[in-house]
Design a protein around this motif. Structure first.
Motif, PDB file in Angstrom:
ATOM      1  N   SER A  50      33.064  36.410  49.139  1.00 28.08           N
ATOM      2  CA  SER A  50      32.674  35.050  49.532  1.00 28.08           C
ATOM      3  C   SER A  50      33.782  34.041  49.289  1.00 28.08           C
ATOM      4  CB  SER A  50      31.422  34.613  48.768  1.00 28.08           C
ATOM      5  OG  SER A  50      30.342  35.477  49.020  1.00 28.08           O
ATOM      6  N   TYR A  51      34.617  34.324  48.287  1.00 27.81           N
ATOM      7  CA  TYR A  51      35.700  33.393  47.915  1.00 27.81           C
ATOM      8  C   TYR A  51      37.007  34.189  47.801  1.00 27.81           C
ATOM      9  CZ  TYR A  51      31.676  30.488  46.724  1.00 27.81           C
ATOM     10  OH  TYR A  51      30.499  29.777  46.769  1.00 27.81           O
ATOM     11  N   PRO A  52      37.617  34.545  48.937  1.00 28.32           N
ATOM     12  CA  PRO A  52      38.773  35.460  48.948  1.00 28.32           C
ATOM     13  C   PRO A  52      40.038  34.948  48.273  1.00 28.32           C
ATOM     14  CG  PRO A  52      38.384  34.520  51.125  1.00 28.32           C
ATOM     15  CD  PRO A  52      37.202  34.138  50.291  1.00 28.32           C
ATOM     16  N   ASN A  53      40.114  33.645  48.002  1.00 33.32           N
ATOM     17  CA  ASN A  53      41.328  33.100  47.383  1.00 33.32           C
ATOM     18  C   ASN A  53      41.263  33.036  45.852  1.00 33.32           C
ATOM     19  OD1 ASN A  53      42.619  32.641  49.885  1.00 33.32           O
ATOM     20  ND2 ASN A  53      41.497  30.717  50.145  1.00 33.32           N
ATOM     21  N   GLU A  54      40.131  33.425  45.285  1.00 33.71           N
ATOM     22  CA  GLU A  54      39.992  33.351  43.829  1.00 33.71           C
ATOM     23  C   GLU A  54      40.779  34.465  43.136  1.00 33.71           C
ATOM     24  OE1 GLU A  54      38.845  30.960  42.218  1.00 33.71           O
ATOM     25  OE2 GLU A  54      37.702  29.862  43.717  1.00 33.71           O
ATOM     26  N   ILE A 104      43.167  40.473  41.369  1.00 34.27           N
ATOM     27  CA  ILE A 104      42.951  40.758  39.947  1.00 34.27           C
ATOM     28  C   ILE A 104      44.234  41.330  39.359  1.00 34.27           C
ATOM     29  CG2 ILE A 104      41.602  42.027  38.239  1.00 34.27           C
ATOM     30  CD1 ILE A 104      39.316  42.174  40.207  1.00 34.27           C
ATOM     31  N   LYS A 105      44.722  40.712  38.285  1.00 37.47           N
ATOM     32  CA  LYS A 105      45.928  41.152  37.605  1.00 37.47           C
ATOM     33  C   LYS A 105      45.608  41.484  36.150  1.00 37.47           C
ATOM     34  CE  LYS A 105      48.700  40.197  41.116  1.00 37.47           C
ATOM     35  NZ  LYS A 105      49.396  41.259  41.878  1.00 37.47           N
ATOM     36  N   ILE A 106      46.309  42.475  35.620  1.00 38.41           N
ATOM     37  CA  ILE A 106      46.192  42.839  34.201  1.00 38.41           C
ATOM     38  C   ILE A 106      47.523  42.548  33.527  1.00 38.41           C
ATOM     39  CG2 ILE A 106      45.925  44.751  32.580  1.00 38.41           C
ATOM     40  CD1 ILE A 106      43.986  46.034  34.535  1.00 38.41           C
ATOM     41  N   LEU A 107      47.463  41.823  32.423  1.00 33.34           N
ATOM     42  CA  LEU A 107      48.660  41.542  31.634  1.00 33.34           C
ATOM     43  C   LEU A 107      48.496  42.120  30.243  1.00 33.34           C
ATOM     44  CD1 LEU A 107      49.775  37.863  32.339  1.00 33.34           C
ATOM     45  CD2 LEU A 107      50.668  39.961  33.321  1.00 33.34           C
ATOM     46  N   ASN A 108      49.604  42.547  29.646  1.00 33.48           N
ATOM     47  CA  ASN A 108      49.563  43.056  28.278  1.00 33.48           C
ATOM     48  C   ASN A 108      49.215  41.954  27.290  1.00 33.48           C
ATOM     49  OD1 ASN A 108      50.238  45.647  29.087  1.00 33.48           O
ATOM     50  ND2 ASN A 108      52.438  45.297  28.843  1.00 33.48           N
ATOM     51  N   ASN A 111      34.019  44.998  39.002  1.00 40.35           N
ATOM     52  CA  ASN A 111      33.083  45.272  40.100  1.00 40.35           C
ATOM     53  C   ASN A 111      32.339  44.014  40.547  1.00 40.35           C
ATOM     54  OD1 ASN A 111      33.771  47.992  40.089  1.00 40.35           O
ATOM     55  ND2 ASN A 111      32.116  48.577  38.699  1.00 40.35           N
ATOM     56  N   GLU A 112      31.936  43.181  39.585  1.00 45.48           N
ATOM     57  CA  GLU A 112      31.223  41.943  39.923  1.00 45.48           C
ATOM     58  C   GLU A 112      32.154  40.938  40.589  1.00 45.48           C
ATOM     59  OE1 GLU A 112      27.634  41.122  39.136  1.00 45.48           O
ATOM     60  OE2 GLU A 112      27.884  43.280  39.401  1.00 45.48           O
ATOM     61  N   PHE A 113      33.388  40.875  40.124  1.00 43.27           N
ATOM     62  CA  PHE A 113      34.361  39.946  40.715  1.00 43.27           C
ATOM     63  C   PHE A 113      34.700  40.380  42.146  1.00 43.27           C
ATOM     64  CE2 PHE A 113      38.234  37.399  41.117  1.00 43.27           C
ATOM     65  CZ  PHE A 113      37.846  36.238  40.469  1.00 43.27           C
ATOM     66  N   ALA A 114      34.651  41.695  42.407  1.00 43.34           N
ATOM     67  CA  ALA A 114      34.911  42.200  43.758  1.00 43.34           C
ATOM     68  C   ALA A 114      33.887  41.649  44.755  1.00 43.34           C
ATOM     69  CB  ALA A 114      34.858  43.728  43.751  1.00 43.34           C
ATOM     70  N   LYS A 115      32.623  41.545  44.327  1.00 42.06           N
ATOM     71  CA  LYS A 115      31.577  40.960  45.200  1.00 42.06           C
ATOM     72  C   LYS A 115      31.852  39.469  45.425  1.00 42.06           C
ATOM     73  CE  LYS A 115      28.306  44.037  42.905  1.00 42.06           C
ATOM     74  NZ  LYS A 115      27.160  44.091  41.970  1.00 42.06           N
ATOM     75  N   PHE A 116      32.290  38.803  44.363  1.00 41.09           N
ATOM     76  CA  PHE A 116      32.586  37.366  44.416  1.00 41.09           C
ATOM     77  C   PHE A 116      33.724  37.095  45.400  1.00 41.09           C
ATOM     78  CE2 PHE A 116      34.818  33.709  42.241  1.00 41.09           C
ATOM     79  CZ  PHE A 116      33.898  32.742  42.591  1.00 41.09           C
ATOM     80  N   ILE A 117      34.713  37.975  45.433  1.00 40.68           N
ATOM     81  CA  ILE A 117      35.881  37.822  46.294  1.00 40.68           C
ATOM     82  C   ILE A 117      35.491  37.845  47.773  1.00 40.68           C
ATOM     83  CG2 ILE A 117      37.974  39.026  47.095  1.00 40.68           C
ATOM     84  CD1 ILE A 117      38.342  37.398  44.558  1.00 40.68           C
TER      85      ILE A 117
END
Length: 341
Positions: free
Chosen positions: A190-194, A221-225, A182-188
């Motif tokens: 302002s910085y859409p390429n992160e 955002i990606k999830i890896l095993n 959720n916090e990274f979504a706000k960050f994105i």
């Protein structure tokens, strides 16, 4: 400041590797004006082109010492050269493990030439672990055959991102990954390429995946095993995020810091603040409070390169307090006091 190329070869003993060393150095010095060779075996200095600067000890008596002593002495010379000019690239011909570790501590680019195939390490678990972890910390690895290259490449996970944010751990409430997403979504915004990579497994995986889709962040955002070779990802990440609600010191941030990743951590009890020296060696936010991690992500983006380097260096220096070897020494001291061992 001019760039340095430092070739690291503590012990020159007259074999095939040494012939390769002379050929490579004498060729490179024609292309690179500032080339230095660190070695304790200065009796072979006449094999190098006159333009190659030999960094060694004055007395040749050290050449009679064992390899381990030569490694130690050469590492001291290497540290001195790095401190003179941190805008250096180190090309390690020998003692790769020690050389890579020193270079990573001082955030210096290192290229390792490995002439020992992984199969030669695999009979010993400890050596195999060292080989897997430390060799992957180098910026590049040079080998002398396609088959050897395949052995090393097969040990590396295949992943397309570079310079990403990283988080890792069990997918449980303790690790607080939903809050992180959720916090990274706000960050994105302002910085859409992160990009953010989260590595692990656990009961909340499906909930995390659904939240990423709900926020339309599948490209960010990606999830890896879970993977045993987490160090490969730490080395390629620019920042590691510890979002835990509670934790011990969080050995994962010790490992990430040693892999040259910047650390952003929650102020959860029992360790992270101590390791990060209350924010001097990274960034710390108020745990599980809305917008606090987002604010630190923005603050990280606004740090200049000098401040990032200074904070990472402080964290690396602090790593020594939290190693298994340091714990062993403390335990040994306690046992000696109580049982006269």
């Amino acid at each position: 400041m001019n760039k340095n190329l430092i070739v690291f070869m503590p012990s020159i003993e007259g074999g095939g590797v040494e012939k390769n060393l002379f050929l490579v150095c004498n060729y490179l010095v024609k292309k690179i004006s500032n080339l230095k060779v660190i070695t304790i075996s200065n009796k072979y200095s006449n094999k190098f082109d006159k333009s190659v600067e030999i960094i060694s000890l004055k007395s040749r008596q050290w050449d009679r010492c064992s390899r381990k002593i030569k490694y130690f002495l050469a590492l001291i010379l290497l540290i001195k050269e790095i401190l003179k000019n941190k805008n250096s690239t180190v090309f390690s011909f020998q003692a790769n493990i020690y050389c890579i570790l020193v270079c990573k501590i001082f955030s210096v680019r290192v290229i390792a030439r490995s002439n020992t195939a992984p199969i030669g390490w695999s009979k010993n678990f400890f050596k195999r672990l060292i080989f897997k972890v430390v060799l992957n910390l180098s910026d590049k690895v040079l080998v002398n055959s396609l088959e050897f290259k395949k052995e090393i490449d097969d040990r590396k996970p295949k992943y397309s991102y570079k310079n990403f944010f990283l988080a890792a751990g069990r997918f449980t409430r303790q690790k607080n990954f939903i809050y992180l997403i959720n916090e990274f979504a706000k960050f994105i915004k302002s910085y859409p390429n992160e990009k953010l990579l989260i590595i692990g497994e656990g009961e909340l995986k499906k909930k995390m995946q659904n939240q990423i889709k709900k926020l339309s962040l599948t490209n960010n955002i990606k999830i890896l095993n879970y993977t045993e070779n987490i160090y490969y990802f730490m080395k390629n990440s620019k920042c590691f995020i510890l979002s835990s609600i509670w934790e011990e010191v969080g050995f994962v941030i010790v490992e990430a810091s040693f892999c040259n990743s910047f650390i952003i951590s929650s102020d959860c009890k029992n360790g992270p603040e101590e390791f990060l020296k209350n924010g001097e060696a990274g960034l710390i936010y108020n745990s599980n409070i809305e917008d606090k991690l987002f604010e630190k992500l923005v603050e990280y983006k606004n740090l200049n390169n000098k401040r990032v380097y200074e904070k990472k260096l402080l964290a690396k220096i602090n790593c020594s307090k939290f190693t298994m070897f340091n714990h062993y020494l403390k335990l040994k001291h306690i046992l000696n006091e109580n049982y006269s061992i």
